[in-house]
Design a protein around this motif. Structure first.
Motif, PDB file in Angstrom:
ATOM      1  N   LYS A 394      -7.265  -2.495  12.711  1.00 37.24           N
ATOM      2  CA  LYS A 394      -6.645  -3.207  13.838  1.00 37.24           C
ATOM      3  C   LYS A 394      -7.697  -3.877  14.708  1.00 37.24           C
ATOM      4  O   LYS A 394      -7.494  -5.001  15.187  1.00 37.24           O
ATOM      5  CB  LYS A 394      -5.807  -2.226  14.672  1.00 37.24           C
ATOM      6  CG  LYS A 394      -4.545  -1.734  13.985  1.00 37.24           C
ATOM      7  CD  LYS A 394      -3.803  -0.724  14.865  1.00 37.24           C
ATOM      8  CE  LYS A 394      -2.519  -0.263  14.195  1.00 37.24           C
ATOM      9  NZ  LYS A 394      -1.805   0.776  15.019  1.00 37.24           N
ATOM     10  N   TYR A 399      -4.993  -5.750  10.464  1.00 33.74           N
ATOM     11  CA  TYR A 399      -3.934  -4.782  10.142  1.00 33.74           C
ATOM     12  C   TYR A 399      -2.587  -5.492  10.117  1.00 33.74           C
ATOM     13  O   TYR A 399      -2.155  -6.101  11.099  1.00 33.74           O
ATOM     14  CB  TYR A 399      -3.905  -3.657  11.175  1.00 33.74           C
ATOM     15  CG  TYR A 399      -2.835  -2.619  10.905  1.00 33.74           C
ATOM     16  CD1 TYR A 399      -2.959  -1.746   9.826  1.00 33.74           C
ATOM     17  CD2 TYR A 399      -1.716  -2.525  11.716  1.00 33.74           C
ATOM     18  CE1 TYR A 399      -1.984  -0.790   9.574  1.00 33.74           C
ATOM     19  CE2 TYR A 399      -0.731  -1.569  11.475  1.00 33.74           C
ATOM     20  CZ  TYR A 399      -0.882  -0.704  10.390  1.00 33.74           C
ATOM     21  OH  TYR A 399       0.092   0.247  10.148  1.00 33.74           O
ATOM     22  N   ASP A 400      -1.918  -5.425   8.975  1.00 33.27           N
ATOM     23  CA  ASP A 400      -0.593  -6.025   8.831  1.00 33.27           C
ATOM     24  C   ASP A 400       0.168  -5.234   7.775  1.00 33.27           C
ATOM     25  O   ASP A 400       0.087  -5.517   6.573  1.00 33.27           O
ATOM     26  CB  ASP A 400      -0.700  -7.495   8.409  1.00 33.27           C
ATOM     27  CG  ASP A 400       0.671  -8.170   8.309  1.00 33.27           C
ATOM     28  OD1 ASP A 400       1.683  -7.495   8.597  1.00 33.27           O
ATOM     29  OD2 ASP A 400       0.718  -9.355   7.916  1.00 33.27           O
TER      30      ASP A 400
END
Length: 626
Positions: A394, A399-400
């Motif tokens: 993140k 971050y996904d």
């Protein structure tokens, strides 16, 4: 009146049309009018023009060169004088022309000294020249014999012994190459196809490996003689319980991790990297090996290591023993904020070498989301490190959880059969290890840059990845700098950076200063060689993908559309172009029929036989780093 003359190295005849002091206008025997210099004329004659040259050449062919050479003597002479000696006092125009033609056409016997003047070659020179001619005749006969064998798809032993050299690094002056070339031209085929048809290439992997070795390991893949690595100095023993995570085939274990709870409620993460530089002095035999090989070469079923086995065994992070390490410690708050870093050069005892195939069934997305209550080594540390890894991801803006994850493919060769297995990219193990390595490479790169010590960095901007000796952003990873420093047993870039880093930690003078030409040369060589090694790995994997089709009897596969006529097979790490695709959108899936496979030429041909469904695909173009 007619003339016999020389023009552009050839003898010709013509009928005189006009004449002046320096030139003539003549009609040649072929009916063309030409202007010639009078200085190039040797004879005037009145016999018929059309038959003169043929008659002279026929007479010339009958002249005995050895006899002429003996008659000529050691001094320079005029051709007409030798003609009178040979033919008599009054040779005809045709006999004079024949003598000149014969002398001019035998440069080994007679050296040209001027217009119509010659000198007989010395006896030693003539013998050497004649021996050379005889040798060429014998060689040509051998070439012709080999070529006939090849055209009949039979492989002569002499060519079999030179097979890989002929295919990959041919000497075009070698008789074996000339025979192969002649046979290929006669059959209108390529050397590779001809030698395959002649039964010379039973193993495609051996053929590919031979070409790679000739290019990158011409003296063989052995290490030869070298002074052994030195025993590393006494180091303090780290008070940590460390573990590594690798696949089952890994022998060069570069990195390990530890998590220690602190009294203030924080945790200290240790990233421990094998330290071969501590036992490999500057300028030593082993350092020269590192700078010559530059990387370990990986390919299905085997590898060619950068370092000799005894050096690897001395420094790999094997469980159950203290191992010399360069450690980066990060103090982390309960909210996963890093509040400080510390570097140490120390011995780290490795408590366990965890392996993917045993850890993954216990530590995966499902068990993290819904803990079944099964205990396993380092479960607590792994669970916390996974949460920390997500926080790190993140922090990089990467971050996904909704982004589709691709798969990696593992190759295993078992008794000549290939086993290709999928492994989902972005698994908890992958995320944990990669985030810790990104953290170390980013932080050590920052420290080296701020100290003004050059290192080897990977940088990415405008979609292009390159190497540099100064810290620059890597956009794909979302970090301000990225120095490869976590795989010193496998890559020269990491080995070099570890040298620089240990100098920084100890306060010593680094091996390479800013602007060092040797460092730039090593960077260039590493970048080129590393790319070539990856290219070879790709070729070998592609071959085993082709072999998989025939091995498994697969004639149809599915693929996902990428762009234009490019698709990616769903079950194999293969991208290929399919002419004549229907109109598709990125992520559309199609069914493909296998039309043709040529393992030796590394070719596969498909035909689209139907459109299936649509899937979301990853495609941010970011470079994977380790």
């Amino acid at each position: 009146m007619n003339v016999f003359y020389e023009e552009s190295g050839s003898f010709k005849v013509g009928a005189i049309v006009s004449k002046n002091d320096a030139s003539l206008q003549v009609d040649t025997q072929h009916g063309k009018r030409a202007k010639i210099k009078l200085a190039n004329v040797f004879l005037e004659f009145s016999t018929p023009l059309q038959s003169f040259l043929d008659d002279a050449q026929a007479l010339a062919a009958e002249l005995d060169l050895d006899f002429l050479w003996e008659v000529a003597g050691a001094d320079e002479f005029d051709y007409d004088a030798l003609a009178r000696e040979y033919w008599g006092d009054k040779p005809t125009a045709a006999q004079l022309a024949a003598t000149l033609i014969r002398l001019a056409g035998a440069p080994m016997y007679f050296y040209k000294k001027g217009k119509g003047r010659f000198k007989a070659a010395p006896e030693d020179a003539l013998k050497a020249a004649l021996a050379g001619i005889e040798k060429k005749k014998r060689e040509q006969a051998q070439v012709d014999a080999w070529a006939e064998e090849l055209k009949a798809h039979r492989l002569p032993d002499e060519i079999r012994a030179q097979l890989m050299t002929l295919l990959w690094r041919p000497d075009k002056n070698a008789l074996e190459y000339k025979a192969l070339d002649a046979a290929c031209r006669a059959l209108s085929t390529s050397p590779l196809k001809l030698l395959r048809d002649a039964g010379g290439l039973p193993s495609v992997p051996d053929y590919l490996m031979a070409g790679f070795r000739l290019e990158h390991f011409p003296n063989g893949t052995g290490f030869g003689k070298y002074a052994p690595a030195e025993a590393h100095p006494e180091l303090p023993l780290a008070e940590v319980t460390a573990f590594s995570i690798d696949d089952a085939a890994t022998t060069e274990i570069d990195d390990a991790l530890s998590v220690t709870e602190l009294a203030n409620g924080n945790r200290r993460v240790g990233i421990h990297i094998a330290a071969p530089t501590l036992g490999v002095p500057v300028g030593s035999d082993i350092e020269k090996l590192v700078y010559r090989r530059l990387s370990t070469v990986y390919f299905p079923g085997d590898k060619i290591t950068m370092l000799p086995d005894d050096v690897v065994q001395m420094f790999t992070l094997d469980e159950g023993k203290p191992c010399p390490s360069v450690s980066l410690y990060a103090e982390v708050t309960p909210g996963f904020e890093i509040v400080g870093f510390e570097n140490r050069i120390e011995n780290v005892t490795i408590a366990a070498n965890l392996r993917h195939h045993t850890l993954e069934p216990l530590f995966n997305e499902a068990t993290i989301a819904n803990d079944p209550g099964v205990d396993y080594p380092f479960k607590r540390e792994l669970m916390w490190l996974h949460d920390f890894a997500i926080a790190r991801e993140k922090s990089r803006g990467k971050y996904d959880p909704t982004r589709p994850q691709g798969v990696d493919f593992n190759f295993a060769i078992e008794d000549g059969r290939v086993v290709i297995s999928e492994r989902k990219r972005g698994s908890p193990i992958d995320k944990l290890v990669s985030e810790m390595m990104i953290l170390a490479n980013c932080e050590w790169g920052r420290q080296l840059g701020e100290a003004g010590i050059p290192a080897l960095y990977r940088a990415q901007s405008m979609g292009k990845v390159r190497m540099t000796t100064r810290p620059e952003p890597h956009v794909g990873l979302g970090v301000p700098q990225y120095a490869w420093a976590t795989s010193p047993l496998r890559r020269a870039a990491d080995f070099i950076n570890q040298r620089q880093l240990t100098a920084l930690i100890r306060g010593d003078k680094p091996e390479f200063a800013q602007g060092d030409a040797t460092l730039f040369a090593l960077m260039r060589d590493f970048d080129t060689t590393y790319s070539a090694y990856l290219g070879f790995q790709d070729r070998m994997e592609f071959f085993w993908c082709l072999r998989w089709f025939s091995q498994e009897g697969v004639s149809e596969v599915t693929a996902t559309y990428i762009k234009e006529d490019l698709v990616r097979l769903d079950s194999l790490p293969v991208r290929t172009r399919i002419p004549g695709l229907p109109e598709l959108a990125r992520g559309d899936r199609v069914r493909l029929q296998v039309i043709r496979i040529d393992e030796l030429l590394l070719e596969i041909e498909f035909r689209c036989v139907g459109q299936l469904d649509h899937v979301e695909v990853e495609g941010n173009g970011e470079e994977e780093e380790g």
